[in-house]
Design an enzyme around this catalytic site. Structure first.
Site, mmCIF file in Angstrom:
data_model
loop_
_atom_site.group_PDB
_atom_site.id
_atom_site.type_symbol
_atom_site.label_atom_id
_atom_site.label_comp_id
_atom_site.label_asym_id
_atom_site.label_seq_id
_atom_site.Cartn_x
_atom_site.Cartn_y
_atom_site.Cartn_z
ATOM 1 C CB CYS A 114 -1.022 0.341 1.959
ATOM 2 S SG CYS A 114 -2.011 -1.482 1.119
ATOM 3 C CG HIS A 262 -3.481 3.177 0.837
ATOM 4 N ND1 HIS A 262 -3.270 3.091 -0.434
ATOM 5 C CD2 HIS A 262 -3.953 2.518 2.115
ATOM 6 C CE1 HIS A 262 -3.885 0.947 -0.096
ATOM 7 N NE2 HIS A 262 -4.357 1.392 1.325
ATOM 8 C CG ASN A 292 -6.508 -1.334 -0.571
ATOM 9 O OD1 ASN A 292 -5.933 -1.145 -1.466
ATOM 10 N ND2 ASN A 292 -6.564 -1.298 0.739
HETATM 11 O O1 UT7 Z 1 -4.995 -0.780 2.570
HETATM 12 C C1 UT7 Z 1 -3.546 -2.111 3.904
HETATM 13 C C2 UT7 Z 1 -3.935 -1.505 5.520
HETATM 14 N N1 UT7 Z 1 -5.329 -2.212 5.587
HETATM 15 C C3 UT7 Z 1 -5.979 -1.446 6.386
HETATM 16 O O2 UT7 Z 1 -5.350 -0.751 7.445
HETATM 17 C C4 UT7 Z 1 -7.172 -2.509 6.838
HETATM 18 C C5 UT7 Z 1 -7.555 -2.134 8.261
HETATM 19 N N2 UT7 Z 1 -8.378 -3.088 8.532
HETATM 20 C C6 UT7 Z 1 -9.794 -2.849 8.527
HETATM 21 O O3 UT7 Z 1 -9.838 -2.247 7.743
HETATM 22 C C7 UT7 Z 1 -11.019 -3.618 9.433
HETATM 23 O O4 UT7 Z 1 -10.497 -4.596 10.619
HETATM 24 C C8 UT7 Z 1 -11.734 -4.805 8.069
HETATM 25 C C9 UT7 Z 1 -12.778 -3.538 7.408
HETATM 26 C C10 UT7 Z 1 -10.662 -5.294 7.405
HETATM 27 C C11 UT7 Z 1 -12.475 -5.099 9.527
HETATM 28 O O5 UT7 Z 1 -13.828 -4.731 10.167
HETATM 29 P P1 UT7 Z 1 -13.799 -5.306 11.449
HETATM 30 O O6 UT7 Z 1 -14.076 -3.879 12.190
HETATM 31 O O7 UT7 Z 1 -12.425 -4.919 12.172
HETATM 32 O O8 UT7 Z 1 -14.152 -5.980 11.284
HETATM 33 P P2 UT7 Z 1 -13.987 -7.768 12.394
HETATM 34 O O9 UT7 Z 1 -12.221 -8.454 11.569
HETATM 35 O O10 UT7 Z 1 -13.552 -7.378 13.682
HETATM 36 O O11 UT7 Z 1 -15.288 -8.287 12.073
HETATM 37 C C12 UT7 Z 1 -16.006 -8.266 12.603
HETATM 38 C C13 UT7 Z 1 -16.769 -9.421 12.025
HETATM 39 C C14 UT7 Z 1 -17.063 -10.958 12.754
HETATM 40 O O12 UT7 Z 1 -17.914 -11.972 13.308
HETATM 41 P P3 UT7 Z 1 -17.611 -12.174 14.662
HETATM 42 O O13 UT7 Z 1 -16.643 -13.019 15.197
HETATM 43 O O14 UT7 Z 1 -17.830 -10.898 15.670
HETATM 44 O O15 UT7 Z 1 -19.012 -12.877 14.754
HETATM 45 C C15 UT7 Z 1 -16.299 -11.688 10.422
HETATM 46 O O16 UT7 Z 1 -16.524 -12.388 10.822
HETATM 47 O O17 UT7 Z 1 -17.707 -9.224 10.949
HETATM 48 C C16 UT7 Z 1 -17.167 -10.471 10.118
HETATM 49 N N3 UT7 Z 1 -16.936 -10.323 9.003
HETATM 50 C C17 UT7 Z 1 -17.852 -9.779 7.538
HETATM 51 N N4 UT7 Z 1 -18.991 -10.070 7.731
HETATM 52 C C18 UT7 Z 1 -20.070 -9.633 6.614
HETATM 53 C C19 UT7 Z 1 -15.993 -10.135 8.617
HETATM 54 N N5 UT7 Z 1 -15.562 -10.033 6.958
HETATM 55 C C20 UT7 Z 1 -17.027 -9.425 6.764
HETATM 56 C C21 UT7 Z 1 -17.837 -9.192 5.450
HETATM 57 N N6 UT7 Z 1 -19.178 -9.607 5.443
HETATM 58 N N7 UT7 Z 1 -17.149 -9.206 4.593
#
Ligand code: UT7
Length: 335
Positions: A114, A262, A292
């Site tokens: 990135c 970014h 992204n």
């Molecule tokens: O560009 C490089 C740098 N990258 C970044 O900066 C990305 C940084 N991170 C993020 O943007 C976020 O962490 C994400 C968008 C990737 C994820 O969001 P989050 O709020 O951190 O969600 P999470 O991974 O903690 O997941 C929360 C819940 C989980 O379910 P449970 O365990 O609470 O039941 C996941 O399984 O959301 C679930 N989940 C989804 N649900 C529906 C994960 N992905 C999805 C999805 N659709 N696509």
């Protein structure tokens, strides 16, 4: 020492739009979750066989060169940033030299995910400032969609990434008051595996085909991201590296006319916007449309911002990125 400036910008994205609803037909996800957590509404995916990382980069480069008002034969050097090269080796820099029909100029490939475009911009900036080159072509391009896990197993990663390319021509600038003021680069390999792809043997073949032929349950071919950990590090490093750049130039946050971060996650951009007290007009985001696109995200966003007339002569434009490595960086530009 000379000054360097961004003389021409261009971008290319594939026509194929993939909405959140399209993804929800492939995996257990939904528009509300994706928009709430990331701000993304749709992204572009290459239709198999229609484009490669290099071909997208070349299309963006042609536009940037034309807008720079130079002949392609005046390009002295190529810098290509990507995490999704056509071949494992050689890198796409030489493919651009070939496909654009450039003289036998040097070409290097930047592997900083990135932050790749900012690293590439910094390389170009140093070459132009020292007088070694007059015009350097910097490309950021990614073809993510051929290697994403489009099942519920991969939803935490695959809904975020999109395909596309952006390019810039960095040229010698005679006016000392304008140009790239400074760039700032960092890495912290301690967290290398938190956002990574560990499988070897990638390349021009579609990853999905390789996996299908071998072991469909082998997750090591897909990117892994510890999302929350990456998010927490991102907001800290984005802020630090913007402040570092401003301080280096004796500037304050009030001096920023436009921040182009970014496009990792709209929530990250909004956090930074709030932290620096910037208005909606002072931060350019397009992750809603493209997701992204890693190394391509800043040059695509910068080009769109410029096309929309959001950058005026004399503006202070700040670029900042954070991503896999971890690597992060910023560029402070007087337009
Ligand atoms: O560009 C490089 C740098 N990258 C970044 O900066 C990305 C940084 N991170 C993020 O943007 C976020 O962490 C994400 C968008 C990737 C994820 O969001 P989050 O709020 O951190 O969600 P999470 O991974 O903690 O997941 C929360 C819940 C989980 O379910 P449970 O365990 O609470 O039941 C996941 O399984 O959301 C679930 N989940 C989804 N649900 C529906 C994960 N992905 C999805 C999805 N659709 N696509």
């Amino acid at each position: 020492m000379y000054n360097s400036k961004i003389k021409g910008l261009g971008y290319y994205v594939p026509d194929n739009v993939v909405t959140n609803d399209d993804l929800s037909k492939l995996m257990d996800t939904n528009d509300a979750w994706i928009q709430e957590r990331t701000g993304i509404q749709e992204r572009r995916h290459v239709v198999k066989g229609e484009d490669t990382t290099t071909s997208m980069g070349v299309k963006a480069a042609r536009i940037a060169i034309e807008r720079a008002g130079i002949n392609k034969d005046e390009i002295d050097f190529i810098v290509f940033a990507t995490l999704s090269p056509d071949y494992y080796f050689p890198g796409p820099g030489v493919l651009v030299q070939r496909d654009l029909g450039l003289p036998t100029v040097g070409a290097i490939d930047v592997r900083n995910q990135c932050s790749g475009f900012i690293y590439g911009l910094s390389v170009a900036d140093q070459f132009v400032k020292t007088g070694m080159y007059k015009n350097v072509l910097v490309i950021g391009s990614e073809l993510h969609s051929h290697g994403l896990d489009m099942t519920t197993r991969g939803r935490g990663v695959s809904v975020i990434f999109g395909d596309g390319a952006g390019a810039a021509v960095i040229s010698r600038e005679e006016d000392n008051s304008k140009g790239i003021l400074s760039t700032h680069l960092h890495s912290e390999g301690q967290h290398a595996e938190e956002l990574s792809l560990l499988a070897p043997g990638m390349g021009s073949r579609w990853v999905t085909d390789i996996i299908e032929e071998n072991d469909p349950n082998d997750e090591s071919y897909y990117p892994y991201m510890n999302g929350q950990f990456v998010f927490k590090n991102a907001v800290v490093r984005f802020s630090e590296v913007i402040v570092e750049g401003l301080q280096k130039n004796g500037l304050k946050k009030e001096d920023i006319d436009l921040l182009v971060p970014h496009q990792a996650n709209l929530r990250i951009s909004q956090f930074i916007q709030k932290k620096f007290g910037l208005s909606d007009d002072q931060v350019f985001n397009n992750i809603m449309k493209y997701g992204n696109t890693t190394a391509a995200s800043i040059p695509i966003a910068l080009t769109e911002a410029w096309e929309k007339g959001k950058i005026k002569e004399g503006d202070l434009v700040v670029l900042a990125a954070f991503g896999s490595g971890f690597t992060w960086g910023s560029a402070i530009i007087r337009w």
